[in-house]
Design an enzyme around this catalytic site. Sequence first.
Site, PDB file in Angstrom:
ATOM      1  N   ALA A  11       0.589  -1.138   0.018  1.00  0.00           N
ATOM      2  CA  ALA A  11       0.113   0.070   0.183  1.00  0.00           C
ATOM      3  C   ALA A  11       0.703   1.372  -0.065  1.00  0.00           C
ATOM      4  O   ALA A  11       0.511   2.375   0.463  1.00  0.00           O
ATOM      5  CB  ALA A  11      -0.903   0.260   1.195  1.00  0.00           C
ATOM      6  N   ALA A  14       3.343   3.005  -5.253  1.00  0.00           N
ATOM      7  CA  ALA A  14       3.146   2.044  -6.347  1.00  0.00           C
ATOM      8  C   ALA A  14       1.677   1.312  -6.186  1.00  0.00           C
ATOM      9  O   ALA A  14       0.882   1.196  -7.093  1.00  0.00           O
ATOM     10  CB  ALA A  14       4.222   1.109  -6.633  1.00  0.00           C
ATOM     11  N   GLY A  15       1.761   0.774  -5.085  1.00  0.00           N
ATOM     12  CA  GLY A  15       0.311   0.178  -4.788  1.00  0.00           C
ATOM     13  C   GLY A  15      -1.241   1.118  -4.663  1.00  0.00           C
ATOM     14  O   GLY A  15      -2.106   0.560  -5.562  1.00  0.00           O
ATOM     15  N   PHE A 116      18.754  18.252  -8.597  1.00  0.00           N
ATOM     16  CA  PHE A 116      18.944  16.567  -7.955  1.00  0.00           C
ATOM     17  C   PHE A 116      20.189  16.313  -8.932  1.00  0.00           C
ATOM     18  O   PHE A 116      20.357  16.630  -9.959  1.00  0.00           O
ATOM     19  CB  PHE A 116      17.856  15.976  -8.111  1.00  0.00           C
ATOM     20  CG  PHE A 116      17.233  15.651  -6.754  1.00  0.00           C
ATOM     21  CD1 PHE A 116      16.708  16.694  -5.925  1.00  0.00           C
ATOM     22  CD2 PHE A 116      16.973  14.263  -6.356  1.00  0.00           C
ATOM     23  CE1 PHE A 116      16.133  16.483  -4.760  1.00  0.00           C
ATOM     24  CE2 PHE A 116      16.807  14.068  -4.970  1.00  0.00           C
ATOM     25  CZ  PHE A 116      16.044  14.954  -4.446  1.00  0.00           C
ATOM     26  N   GLN A 229      21.796   0.302  -4.304  1.00  0.00           N
ATOM     27  CA  GLN A 229      22.278   1.753  -4.256  1.00  0.00           C
ATOM     28  C   GLN A 229      22.699   2.245  -2.652  1.00  0.00           C
ATOM     29  O   GLN A 229      21.862   1.972  -1.562  1.00  0.00           O
ATOM     30  CB  GLN A 229      21.233   2.623  -4.661  1.00  0.00           C
ATOM     31  CG  GLN A 229      21.853   4.100  -4.708  1.00  0.00           C
ATOM     32  CD  GLN A 229      20.669   5.143  -5.261  1.00  0.00           C
ATOM     33  OE1 GLN A 229      19.757   5.443  -4.876  1.00  0.00           O
ATOM     34  NE2 GLN A 229      21.107   5.055  -6.653  1.00  0.00           N
ATOM     35  N   HIS A 231      23.331   5.463  -0.656  1.00  0.00           N
ATOM     36  CA  HIS A 231      23.014   6.727  -0.546  1.00  0.00           C
ATOM     37  C   HIS A 231      24.078   7.493  -0.088  1.00  0.00           C
ATOM     38  O   HIS A 231      24.679   7.055   1.001  1.00  0.00           O
ATOM     39  CB  HIS A 231      21.585   6.979   0.138  1.00  0.00           C
ATOM     40  CG  HIS A 231      21.025   8.597  -0.295  1.00  0.00           C
ATOM     41  ND1 HIS A 231      21.718   9.570   0.340  1.00  0.00           N
ATOM     42  CD2 HIS A 231      20.133   8.774  -0.938  1.00  0.00           C
ATOM     43  CE1 HIS A 231      21.161  10.689   0.045  1.00  0.00           C
ATOM     44  NE2 HIS A 231      20.095  10.489  -0.829  1.00  0.00           N
ATOM     45  N   LEU A 241      18.187   8.752   6.644  1.00  0.00           N
ATOM     46  CA  LEU A 241      18.540   9.611   5.322  1.00  0.00           C
ATOM     47  C   LEU A 241      18.370  10.928   5.650  1.00  0.00           C
ATOM     48  O   LEU A 241      17.502  11.274   6.135  1.00  0.00           O
ATOM     49  CB  LEU A 241      17.610   9.050   4.589  1.00  0.00           C
ATOM     50  CG  LEU A 241      17.344   9.683   3.068  1.00  0.00           C
ATOM     51  CD1 LEU A 241      18.644   9.476   2.389  1.00  0.00           C
ATOM     52  CD2 LEU A 241      16.132   9.437   2.211  1.00  0.00           C
ATOM     53  N   GLU A 244      19.194  14.031  -0.391  1.00  0.00           N
ATOM     54  CA  GLU A 244      19.782  14.431  -1.668  1.00  0.00           C
ATOM     55  C   GLU A 244      19.302  16.176  -1.928  1.00  0.00           C
ATOM     56  O   GLU A 244      20.063  16.936  -2.510  1.00  0.00           O
ATOM     57  CB  GLU A 244      19.656  13.868  -2.963  1.00  0.00           C
ATOM     58  CG  GLU A 244      20.517  14.216  -4.076  1.00  0.00           C
ATOM     59  CD  GLU A 244      20.669  13.082  -5.199  1.00  0.00           C
ATOM     60  OE1 GLU A 244      20.417  13.413  -6.223  1.00  0.00           O
ATOM     61  OE2 GLU A 244      20.761  12.070  -4.731  1.00  0.00           O
ATOM     62  N   ARG A 275      24.420   9.220  -7.657  1.00  0.00           N
ATOM     63  CA  ARG A 275      24.689   8.757  -6.134  1.00  0.00           C
ATOM     64  C   ARG A 275      25.871   7.733  -5.989  1.00  0.00           C
ATOM     65  O   ARG A 275      26.668   7.629  -5.102  1.00  0.00           O
ATOM     66  CB  ARG A 275      23.538   8.131  -5.492  1.00  0.00           C
ATOM     67  CG  ARG A 275      22.210   9.107  -5.541  1.00  0.00           C
ATOM     68  CD  ARG A 275      21.081   8.414  -4.833  1.00  0.00           C
ATOM     69  NE  ARG A 275      20.281   9.597  -4.465  1.00  0.00           N
ATOM     70  CZ  ARG A 275      18.801   9.473  -4.268  1.00  0.00           C
ATOM     71  NH1 ARG A 275      18.499   8.160  -4.152  1.00  0.00           N
ATOM     72  NH2 ARG A 275      18.105  10.399  -4.082  1.00  0.00           N
ATOM     73  N   ARG A 379      20.391   4.296  -9.830  1.00  0.00           N
ATOM     74  CA  ARG A 379      19.121   5.231  -9.759  1.00  0.00           C
ATOM     75  C   ARG A 379      19.302   6.733  -9.643  1.00  0.00           C
ATOM     76  O   ARG A 379      20.080   7.012  -8.545  1.00  0.00           O
ATOM     77  CB  ARG A 379      17.957   4.931  -9.005  1.00  0.00           C
ATOM     78  CG  ARG A 379      16.749   5.524  -8.757  1.00  0.00           C
ATOM     79  CD  ARG A 379      15.824   5.010  -7.840  1.00  0.00           C
ATOM     80  NE  ARG A 379      16.074   5.182  -6.609  1.00  0.00           N
ATOM     81  CZ  ARG A 379      15.769   6.344  -5.624  1.00  0.00           C
ATOM     82  NH1 ARG A 379      15.460   7.346  -6.174  1.00  0.00           N
ATOM     83  NH2 ARG A 379      16.010   6.264  -4.398  1.00  0.00           N
TER      84      ARG A 379
END
Length: 565
Positions: A11, A14-15, A116, A229, A231, A241, A244, A275, A379
């Site tokens: 959920a 994407a979901g 970015f 990846q 970061h 995190l 960026e 990255r 990515r």
Amino acid sequence: MLQHDVLIVGAGLAGMRAAIEAFRQGVDVGMISKVHPVRSHSNAAQGGINASMGAEGTPDSWEIHAFDTVKGSDWLGDQDAIEAMCQEAPMDIIELEHMGVIFNRDEHGRLGTRNFGGASYARTFFVADITGQAILHVLYEQLLKAGMRIYEEWFVTSLIMEDGRCVGVVAMEILTGKLMPIRAKAVVLCTGGLGRIFEPSTNGLICTGDGMALAYRVGAPLMDMEMVQYHPTTLKSNGALLTEAARGEGAYLLNSRGERFMATYAPSKMELASRDVVSRAEQTEIEEGRGVDGCVLLDIRHLGRDLIMTRLPYIHELALDVTNVDITKDPVPIRPGMHYQMGGIKTNVQGEVNWGAGSIPGLYAAGECACVSIHGGNRLGANSLLETVTFGRRAGASAARYAKNVDFTPVSEGVTGRDEARIRGLMDRPYSADTVARIRLELGKTTNDNLAVFRNQEGMYYALNKIKELRERYAKVSVNDKGRIFNTSLLFALELDFMLELGEVISASALNRKESRGAHYRRDFKDRDDQNWLKHTLAFRGTEGPLIESLPVTMTRWPPEKRVY
């Protein structure tokens, strides 16, 4: 029996986007999630979402966005998928805004953008530094408006297969511990990443690779799983995190000498190189003695308190809470940390689980658990939220079209038997001194030590063999809480089973790729080798472990070239 035309597993963004699109097609849609939907990990996305809308004064275009993405992927991304995403991105951004996402605006009142990494122009739309959370809550409102059935706090234990088709799932209602089949004409996996295979990670504790493992176990290949990846800006203590967006707004990276060391590694893009490039630069500075207690420094002071508190308030609060550093006054120590899985379930641009030589009808995937392949070897920041929205929409529409043209397949009453036996086996084992938590921590340390920014043959072999040993230990571990009502110990044990199998896939895939490309940097094969390795890695489940095959990269208009920033 519970049933839906289309069942969405997961959920997050994407979901939710898949569910909205399938609902718009007029089919019955259900959504299942092991956490409440707004606790999905899409909440953690901070910086923004990309789209090229020709900002005033720039010649930006979807073609430039696509090229930046291809270059960022180190030419491993499939260019047909990248083109589709970049062409449709502006439409998706506008639709989100119409749904109610309150994007930041510029001084003229237009949607504002920020820079970015790896981007030729500022094309990242944002809501301060809580973009993922803002979009997630708006999409959840759309689900509530639709009156969709949402199974909150249910855990999917397996996919139901009949004659090579996916026809539903077996799921455990966490509140009661009961296993139930849910029949569906189409199942869309949107279960996110696998970050907790690594320790530490920027990912939440729920990111355990469930969907990838579910698909792998019914014959779907996992593609490019070696591409993990790291970061560049995570906190040393807990892996949290720092977006960026801080560097996008103009933050500096400094070593112990006070030097902006990125001038050595990426003189044109500096802190806004891709990255993988920035993470390798940081790790090199640390290993060569120019770090600060195993870190480098993120310096944002020069931007001024007003800008920081307007555009980056969340990371200001986070740094203060976790490290006691006020980023308006002092630099904060950061280091590369595991963040994202570029690989995943092999899908085509419609979200179908399809690898050219085969497919699984009725099974779809989108978001981080899928590999379409947008990101290839690396990515670009803010392409992940875009992927969830664009390919979530595409997968939802595709699943609904399929569901309209097939009938429900009968599901036997005993379909839960195998999973019930697996759970009962965990519960019935006698007390063991070894624990799920201990094995999970050893897995995370093993992968972080040997499958991180820099890799070599010896370390990857060690990781593969260690994970096999951990799987043997897992086969003897017990769940000491013997109840079934909201038994989180049982849940963690089931998740660990998925994680160990995926850790083995990552290790085997990494050992197979004998070159350096994107996030996969081998000290024993330091160069990119397009002649032999410009191809995807496919991992199929075998009786003795992963079976590795390959698949050509789809090229449309951008042949490989030297990748410099």
